[in-house]
Design a protein around this motif. Structure first.
Motif, short mmCIF file in Angstrom:
data_model
loop_
_atom_site.label_atom_id
_atom_site.label_comp_id
_atom_site.label_asym_id
_atom_site.label_seq_id
_atom_site.Cartn_x
_atom_site.Cartn_y
_atom_site.Cartn_z
N LYS A 30 -34.01 -88.54 74.70
CA LYS A 30 -34.84 -89.69 75.39
C LYS A 30 -35.34 -90.41 74.29
O LYS A 30 -36.10 -91.55 74.59
N GLU A 31 -35.32 -90.28 73.07
CA GLU A 31 -36.14 -90.89 71.82
C GLU A 31 -36.22 -92.62 71.99
O GLU A 31 -37.25 -92.98 71.84
N GLY A 89 -36.27 -94.51 74.37
CA GLY A 89 -36.78 -95.05 75.45
C GLY A 89 -38.30 -96.04 75.16
O GLY A 89 -39.09 -95.37 74.50
N LYS A 126 -38.09 -95.96 83.87
CA LYS A 126 -39.10 -95.01 84.26
C LYS A 126 -38.49 -93.92 85.74
O LYS A 126 -37.76 -94.88 86.40
N GLN A 182 -34.20 -92.07 80.92
CA GLN A 182 -35.59 -92.22 80.30
C GLN A 182 -35.36 -93.05 78.79
O GLN A 182 -35.86 -93.56 78.18
N GLY A 183 -34.14 -92.27 78.15
CA GLY A 183 -33.60 -92.86 76.88
C GLY A 183 -33.55 -94.35 76.85
O GLY A 183 -33.62 -95.21 75.88
N GLU A 223 -33.25 -82.43 74.37
CA GLU A 223 -33.96 -83.64 75.38
C GLU A 223 -34.83 -84.55 74.59
O GLU A 223 -34.66 -85.70 74.75
N GLU A 253 -40.39 -97.40 77.70
CA GLU A 253 -40.81 -97.59 78.97
C GLU A 253 -41.43 -98.91 79.18
O GLU A 253 -42.36 -99.04 78.37
N SER A 254 -41.44 -99.33 80.19
CA SER A 254 -40.02 -99.13 81.36
C SER A 254 -39.50 -100.53 81.69
O SER A 254 -40.23 -101.51 81.71
N MET A 270 -32.41 -87.75 81.87
CA MET A 270 -32.74 -87.84 80.36
C MET A 270 -32.19 -89.13 79.79
O MET A 270 -32.78 -90.00 79.02
N MET A 271 -30.94 -89.52 80.17
CA MET A 271 -30.16 -90.74 79.65
C MET A 271 -30.88 -91.89 80.08
O MET A 271 -31.25 -92.98 79.44
#
Ligand code: B1M
Length: 210
Positions: free
Chosen positions: A81-82, A84, A118, A113-114, A77, A86-87, A110-111
């Motif tokens: 997510k790294e 990302g 949000k 967020q990556g 995870e 946001e947003s 997860m994808m």
């Protein structure tokens, strides 16, 4: 080289500790997390699905394999997510009413967020009104639905209708193993994606049109 087949085999056995150890090992060796996901975890879960379909295993074994899958996903995870920042937008996400499958939906989360979205995750068994409420409260641009059962797919249309009736300016998108582009067209969803990686591309494309 990382032994991704061993991860798949351990998942099929429901051996959570081995899945976790091997996933860490593969990451340490520099294997991309997406590859560990596809060739290890998802490959193992496909075998489980096939055996379940053929009545070779039953719900308890599937649940134990799902627990191992979730533990493996937790290892991957942070890296998935790294990227990302946001947003870029807000997506409300959930598995539709009557459906308790959440592994694919969690991967989509997860994808997303990556990809810098949000995510408001409404969980499983989410009724149309809950999607509408979450989208309203969070000023969402996207309502994203997952369904794994042919019997729960029709609830996606209920959500699309409810969103329209509430006058929300959101894009709707759908996915899940039995869902197709043809079904998305039929019920008037704005987008469809066959897997979690393409789901984020589709969501970002829809945001551009929002
Ligand atoms: Co269920 N189950 N299950 N199950 N289960 C399936 C879906 C089934 C195909 C198994 C089979 O017969 N081969 C079958 C459905 C048949 C049908 O309707 N055509 C089935 C059945 C029948 C059932 C029960 C009715 C069994 C029973 O009780 N008799 C029951 C229903 C419970 C309910 O929901 N009300 C049930 C229960 C369960 C468990 C609880 C035991 C467990 C779920 C655990 C959990 O999720 N926490 C379970 C599991 C694990 C499965 C299988 C084996 C695996 C599903 C999975 O997690 N796959 C599944 C067989 C299979 O799919 N091979 C099966 C891995 C996951 C990564 O893939 O979810 O497809 P998936 O997500 C993908 C894509 O679809 C996509 O991206 C993901 C990753 O790339 N995606 C999206 C998903 N959502 C998206 C949204 C998007 C875009 C893409 O945009 C918004």
């Amino acid at each position: 080289m990382a032994d991704l087949q061993a991860i798949a085999d351990a998942l099929v056995q429901g051996d959570r500790d081995t899945v976790v150890d091997l996933a860490h090992k593969a990451l340490d060796e520099g294997t991309p997390p997406g590859e560990i996901l596809d060739k290890g975890l998802i490959a193992g879960m496909s075998v489980v699905g096939e055996r379940f379909k053929n009545n070779e295993i039953y719900v308890p074994e599937v649940l134990i394999a799902a627990r191992a899958m979730r533990a493996g996903m937790e290892v991957l995870e942070p890296q998935l997510k790294e990227s990302g920042v946001e947003s870029r937008g807000v997506a409300v996400l959930g598995t539709v009413k009557g459906d308790l499958h959440d592994i694919g939906k969690n991967l989509v989360a997860m994808m997303f967020q990556g990809g810098g979205l949000k995510v408001v995750d409404c969980g499983v068994d989410v009724a149309a009104e809950q999607f509408v409420q979450a989208a309203t409260e969070n000023n969402a641009q996207i309502v994203a639905m997952s369904a794994l059962l042919t019997t729960t797919m029709p609830h996606m249309l209920d959500v699309i209708k409810a969103v329209k009736e509430a006058g929300l300016k959101v894009k709707t998108m759908i996915g899940g193993a039995p869902v197709t582009q043809a079904f998305a067209d039929e019920i008037g969803a704005d987008g469809y994606a066959p897997d979690a990686a393409s789901a984020v591309d589709k969501a970002l494309e829809l945001l551009d049109k929002a």
